[in-house]
Structure formats: structure tokens, C-alpha cells
Design a protein around this motif. Sequence first.
Motif, PDB file in Angstrom:
ATOM      1  N   ASN A   1      44.664  11.592  24.033  1.00  0.00           N
ATOM      2  CA  ASN A   1      43.693  10.505  24.002  1.00  0.00           C
ATOM      3  C   ASN A   1      42.456  10.875  24.827  1.00  0.00           C
ATOM      4  N   VAL A   2      41.295  10.719  24.220  1.00  0.00           N
ATOM      5  CA  VAL A   2      40.033  10.927  24.922  1.00  0.00           C
ATOM      6  C   VAL A   2      39.286   9.597  24.921  1.00  0.00           C
TER       7      VAL A   2
ATOM      8  N   GLU B   1      41.799  20.874  12.192  1.00  0.00           N
ATOM      9  CA  GLU B   1      42.804  21.445  13.087  1.00  0.00           C
ATOM     10  C   GLU B   1      43.273  20.457  14.152  1.00  0.00           C
ATOM     11  N   TRP B   2      42.315  19.762  14.768  1.00  0.00           N
ATOM     12  CA  TRP B   2      42.633  18.913  15.914  1.00  0.00           C
ATOM     13  C   TRP B   2      42.750  17.434  15.559  1.00  0.00           C
ATOM     14  N   GLY B   3      42.484  17.068  14.323  1.00  0.00           N
ATOM     15  CA  GLY B   3      42.482  15.658  13.935  1.00  0.00           C
ATOM     16  C   GLY B   3      41.117  15.045  14.146  1.00  0.00           C
TER      17      GLY B   3
ATOM     18  N   LEU C   1      35.154  18.026  33.230  1.00  0.00           N
ATOM     19  CA  LEU C   1      36.088  17.436  32.276  1.00  0.00           C
ATOM     20  C   LEU C   1      37.161  18.441  31.880  1.00  0.00           C
ATOM     21  N   ALA C   2      38.352  17.928  31.591  1.00  0.00           N
ATOM     22  CA  ALA C   2      39.399  18.777  31.032  1.00  0.00           C
ATOM     23  C   ALA C   2      38.932  19.336  29.686  1.00  0.00           C
ATOM     24  N   GLY C   3      39.489  20.461  29.296  1.00  0.00           N
ATOM     25  CA  GLY C   3      39.029  21.153  28.090  1.00  0.00           C
ATOM     26  C   GLY C   3      39.042  20.291  26.849  1.00  0.00           C
ATOM     27  N   TYR C   4      40.102  19.501  26.641  1.00  0.00           N
ATOM     28  CA  TYR C   4      40.202  18.720  25.405  1.00  0.00           C
ATOM     29  C   TYR C   4      39.228  17.540  25.376  1.00  0.00           C
TER      30      TYR C   4
END
Length: 333
Positions: free
Chosen positions: A240-241, A268-270, A298-301
Motif C-alpha cells: 500500500n502506498v 508487472e506491479w499492478g 521514501l522507501a523504494g516502492y
Amino acid sequence: GQPKGAVLTFANHFWSATASSYRLGLSPEERWLSCLPLYHVGGLAVVFRSCLYGTAIVLHERFDLEAFDASLDRDQITLTSLVPTMLHRLLTLRKDKPWPASLRHILLGGAAATAELLAASRDCRAPVATTYGLTEAASQVATLCPEEVLRKPGSVGHPLMFTSVRIADEAGATVPPGEMGEIVVSGPTVMTGYYQNSEATAKTIRNGELFTGDMGYLDEEGDLWLVQRRNDIIISGGENVYPAEVEAVLRQHPAVANACVVGLPDPEWGQQVAALVECHPQAQVTAAALLAFCRSRLAGYKQPRVLDFMEALPQTASGKVERRRVIEYLSRK
């Protein structure tokens, strides 16, 4: 999606007006400056409440910044309702000009207020009362008065009298304080349903409770914190972002005035994180520089994979950023 008609009764508006007056106070000299569209519950509620109170409205056809500012100083205004974009422009225009002594509350709603906006309001002593509401609950659900906003910037306060709020997980069970979930509202201001749309009504009203689709949490003192619309959450690679978190990081950059973060389809990632940025006048920054800025925070995702610029973010008539148009614009990039 297609607009849905929320069926609101006289009783819904009556109890909303009553509870609002208990939270904000009420005087025979009340003069509510209204510039929100009357097809928007925030504008309509001002009319109904003022009629029920027997107090005056100073009604503007639209939000004209200079006309609004002049009316504040000229017309003995005591209350007004704004969304964050409107308040930002008003603070920029007024700068250090004192607020009129008559003005008790600037009700700020429609979207979660940013930390930067609340800090600017505090610095110029604007009497901002952060509030959360929605059409399906006849406007106001919770409000934090100005003196408490200074203590708890970002919260929208306790639910109004007669209204209850709980936070639910995906199964509908109540979660403990501090844990995020869906905001669920109950009380006499909740609509009877959506007009001729039993399917949508059944999804939204369950056992008499209104499942708002908004995400937030209650703190240990029972104050509500609004985070994000559930429908705006981006799910990328199963994670979740929250767009509000990414937008807050982008706004930390000195060149950035505003940002809107959305999810774009990705095979690929939705979904992939995408950002549309509005810079301050004369400020210059590259997409590469902003992406590098995000990478350290921020985190990579959570980092934007698409980033572009627009002179001014598209807005609805009620002053909210129009995410659908942002998605359409970024999808063409």
C-alpha cells in the motif's frame, strides 16, 4: 465514477446544524461568508444552518480571491468555510495583514490539511478550525477548534455531538487507537441512502453505520486524524502506498508548491506511483532532481516512477485537486 445522489432529510440537516453550533458557538451577530458551490454540501449546509439559526450569510457567487479578502475585512465576518487550496491563496495574499477581530473560525475541510499549510496559518495567527465531513453525513462530522489546532496540528478533532466515529479494518471490526483503517460514522446526520441506488447504499450503510471510504485513525484522546481516501490508495507490488505521504515529501522541496500523486496501471506491479508537480512561480527544478530528493526520503516502492510538471494542478469547482484529470494527463506521458 458516476455521481451518486445522497438522500438527506430535514432531520439530518437539523441535527448537523445543532451539533455544529455547540462546537463552534453561536451569536445573533453571526455572519457566515460563503463561497463554496451550493451544489456542494459544504456550501449548502451554510445556507441551511444560517436559516435554522436565523443569522446572516454573506454569499459570494464563487471564490474570487480579492473580493473574498475584501469582504473579510469589510463585512464583519465571523465564520467562513474554505478548502486548503483557497486558504493557501488567501494566506499568500494577506501576508502579515491582521485578521479582522470579528473572525472566530475559518473552517478548513474538503481534504486533509498539509503540515506546511497549518504552520503558515499558525504563523499568521489565522483562526483555522480543521474539520472533516462528507455529503453522506450532512457535512460536519468532526471539528478541532483553533486553540486545539495549535496543540494538535493535523487532527480534525472529536466527533460532533450526537455523532460517533470508529475505525474499522477490512472485515469491519474496530481497531485500537493509533491503528489506521476506514472511518465509520453513525448518528442522526447519516443519510437515508443513495437515490435509486440500492446496491451502492448496501455497500456504504451497514447496520446503520456509514462506511465512508476514508482512511484515518483515532488517537488516545479520541481525536480523529484523516489520512487518505481508500479509493486513492495505490497498491504497487502488493504494498500500500498512501499518496498523501509521497505528496508531503515532494512539498518539502523548496521549489514545489503542490503535488498530486496517483496510481497508473502497470503490467508487472499492478500500479506504479506517478506524480504531477506544481512549482512556485519562478522556481526551477528538474524531474531528475525531484526523484533524487524522493529517493533519500521514501522507501523504494513508494518512489514516483513517472513525474511531470504543470503550471497549476487541475481543480474541481470546490477547490479540490481533480485526481481523475491528473491520471488522464499522466497516462499520456
